[in-house]
Motif scaffolding. Sequence first.
Motif, PDB file in Angstrom:
ATOM      1  N   VAL A  15      64.620  71.953  72.541  1.00 34.69           N
ATOM      2  CA  VAL A  15      65.242  70.770  72.201  1.00 34.69           C
ATOM      3  C   VAL A  15      65.534  70.787  70.554  1.00 34.69           C
ATOM      4  O   VAL A  15      65.028  71.785  70.059  1.00 34.69           O
ATOM      5  CB  VAL A  15      64.665  69.413  72.485  1.00 34.69           C
ATOM      6  CG1 VAL A  15      64.433  69.431  74.191  1.00 34.69           C
ATOM      7  CG2 VAL A  15      63.408  69.373  71.684  1.00 34.69           C
ATOM      8  N   PRO A  16      66.755  70.413  70.395  1.00 38.78           N
ATOM      9  CA  PRO A  16      67.169  70.390  69.114  1.00 38.78           C
ATOM     10  C   PRO A  16      66.006  69.775  67.941  1.00 38.78           C
ATOM     11  O   PRO A  16      65.351  68.785  68.139  1.00 38.78           O
ATOM     12  CB  PRO A  16      68.462  69.346  68.865  1.00 38.78           C
ATOM     13  CG  PRO A  16      68.808  69.265  70.232  1.00 38.78           C
ATOM     14  CD  PRO A  16      67.758  69.503  71.183  1.00 38.78           C
ATOM     15  N   GLY A  17      65.808  70.634  66.933  1.00 37.63           N
ATOM     16  CA  GLY A  17      64.970  70.390  65.830  1.00 37.63           C
ATOM     17  C   GLY A  17      63.671  71.376  66.086  1.00 37.63           C
ATOM     18  O   GLY A  17      63.021  71.430  65.142  1.00 37.63           O
ATOM     19  N   PRO A  42      70.006  69.428  75.263  1.00 38.65           N
ATOM     20  CA  PRO A  42      69.612  68.286  74.636  1.00 38.65           C
ATOM     21  C   PRO A  42      68.209  67.467  74.986  1.00 38.65           C
ATOM     22  O   PRO A  42      67.743  67.979  76.212  1.00 38.65           O
ATOM     23  CB  PRO A  42      70.819  67.136  75.113  1.00 38.65           C
ATOM     24  CG  PRO A  42      71.791  68.150  75.572  1.00 38.65           C
ATOM     25  CD  PRO A  42      71.267  69.507  75.734  1.00 38.65           C
ATOM     26  N   ALA A  43      67.648  66.821  74.425  1.00 38.72           N
ATOM     27  CA  ALA A  43      66.278  66.558  74.670  1.00 38.72           C
ATOM     28  C   ALA A  43      66.195  65.652  76.020  1.00 38.72           C
ATOM     29  O   ALA A  43      65.274  65.851  76.723  1.00 38.72           O
ATOM     30  CB  ALA A  43      65.736  65.393  73.306  1.00 38.72           C
ATOM     31  N   PRO A 108      71.505  56.050  67.800  1.00 34.60           N
ATOM     32  CA  PRO A 108      72.144  56.999  68.968  1.00 34.60           C
ATOM     33  C   PRO A 108      71.300  57.079  70.480  1.00 34.60           C
ATOM     34  O   PRO A 108      70.573  56.611  70.477  1.00 34.60           O
ATOM     35  CB  PRO A 108      72.245  58.560  68.322  1.00 34.60           C
ATOM     36  CG  PRO A 108      70.975  58.174  67.279  1.00 34.60           C
ATOM     37  CD  PRO A 108      70.872  56.744  67.254  1.00 34.60           C
ATOM     38  N   LEU A 109      72.387  57.145  71.296  1.00 30.31           N
ATOM     39  CA  LEU A 109      72.240  57.333  72.504  1.00 30.31           C
ATOM     40  C   LEU A 109      71.177  58.350  73.097  1.00 30.31           C
ATOM     41  O   LEU A 109      70.570  58.270  73.905  1.00 30.31           O
ATOM     42  CB  LEU A 109      73.523  57.665  73.735  1.00 30.31           C
ATOM     43  CG  LEU A 109      74.514  56.311  73.467  1.00 30.31           C
ATOM     44  CD1 LEU A 109      75.600  56.692  74.401  1.00 30.31           C
ATOM     45  CD2 LEU A 109      73.714  54.994  74.016  1.00 30.31           C
ATOM     46  N   ASP A 110      71.067  59.414  72.079  1.00 30.14           N
ATOM     47  CA  ASP A 110      70.204  60.667  72.416  1.00 30.14           C
ATOM     48  C   ASP A 110      68.798  60.362  71.383  1.00 30.14           C
ATOM     49  O   ASP A 110      68.222  61.544  71.211  1.00 30.14           O
ATOM     50  CB  ASP A 110      70.983  61.797  72.097  1.00 30.14           C
ATOM     51  CG  ASP A 110      71.392  62.201  70.816  1.00 30.14           C
ATOM     52  OD1 ASP A 110      71.319  61.249  69.975  1.00 30.14           O
ATOM     53  OD2 ASP A 110      71.637  63.254  70.634  1.00 30.14           O
TER      54      ASP A 110
END
Length: 259
Positions: A15-17, A42-43, A108-110
């Motif tokens: 996932v990002p990060g 995406p997470a 944010p939605l994510d």
Amino acid sequence: MTGSEVPPSFRLVYVPGVMPDKWVRIWNERQPDVPLTLTQVPAGAAPEVLRDGDADAGLVRLPVDRTVFSAIPLYTEQTVVVVPRDHLVTAADEVAAEDLADDIVLHPLDDVLEWETLPGRPALERPATTADAVELVAAGIGVLVVPLSLARLHHRKDLTHRPLVDAPESRVALAWPEEATTDLVEDFIGIVRGRTVNSTRGRTQQPADKQPKRDRPQRAERDGARRQQAAGRSAGGGRRKGGGATPKNPRRGRPRRGS
């Protein structure tokens, strides 16, 4: 290999990060014949990708459904607030939730943080993604609370961040479908847990001729020592009778009488 056989491979999503580079490098060193396919998702999509069998394992953000997935927590991230460089909170080393009471805090939605109560004032609309929220922060519309790795991922020269105390934190874990625990998954588990290639719990073992000397049988060393001792005796012509004793001389060692 016949035409119907498929060469082995290992598919890892992240996932990002998350930065999987170190673990991927170790995998390539230990498994040069098993390519690792790395895909960022995406997470929120990672569990579905794993559940559908489109990846063997994933570096994900907790929580995950533990009735479906096995998971090994790896680390917990610090939570920060992303603000413009001229924001008042930049004067402090860390920020408390009440310091954001007058700010619009974008959600944010994510978002990957589990909030009971979001600090600050809510925005009229929730941004679709964290990247969109960062753009709004740069435009002076609000501030954003994210894990440190996401603040670094979306870094901009006109923005900065400060630690936010008493905020929820994000935990990163290695996860995989429990019913699909393969040998390759076990190998990757060993890597993220820091096991060496010769670990007794690891599946991948070096050939006997590549193992450290301390793991080899010691019989050969003992036999070599015996041969060296035998060679030494032969070179000296063997022991002579009584050769190991002090010559008998009744006068040796006695003081002389005065004349």
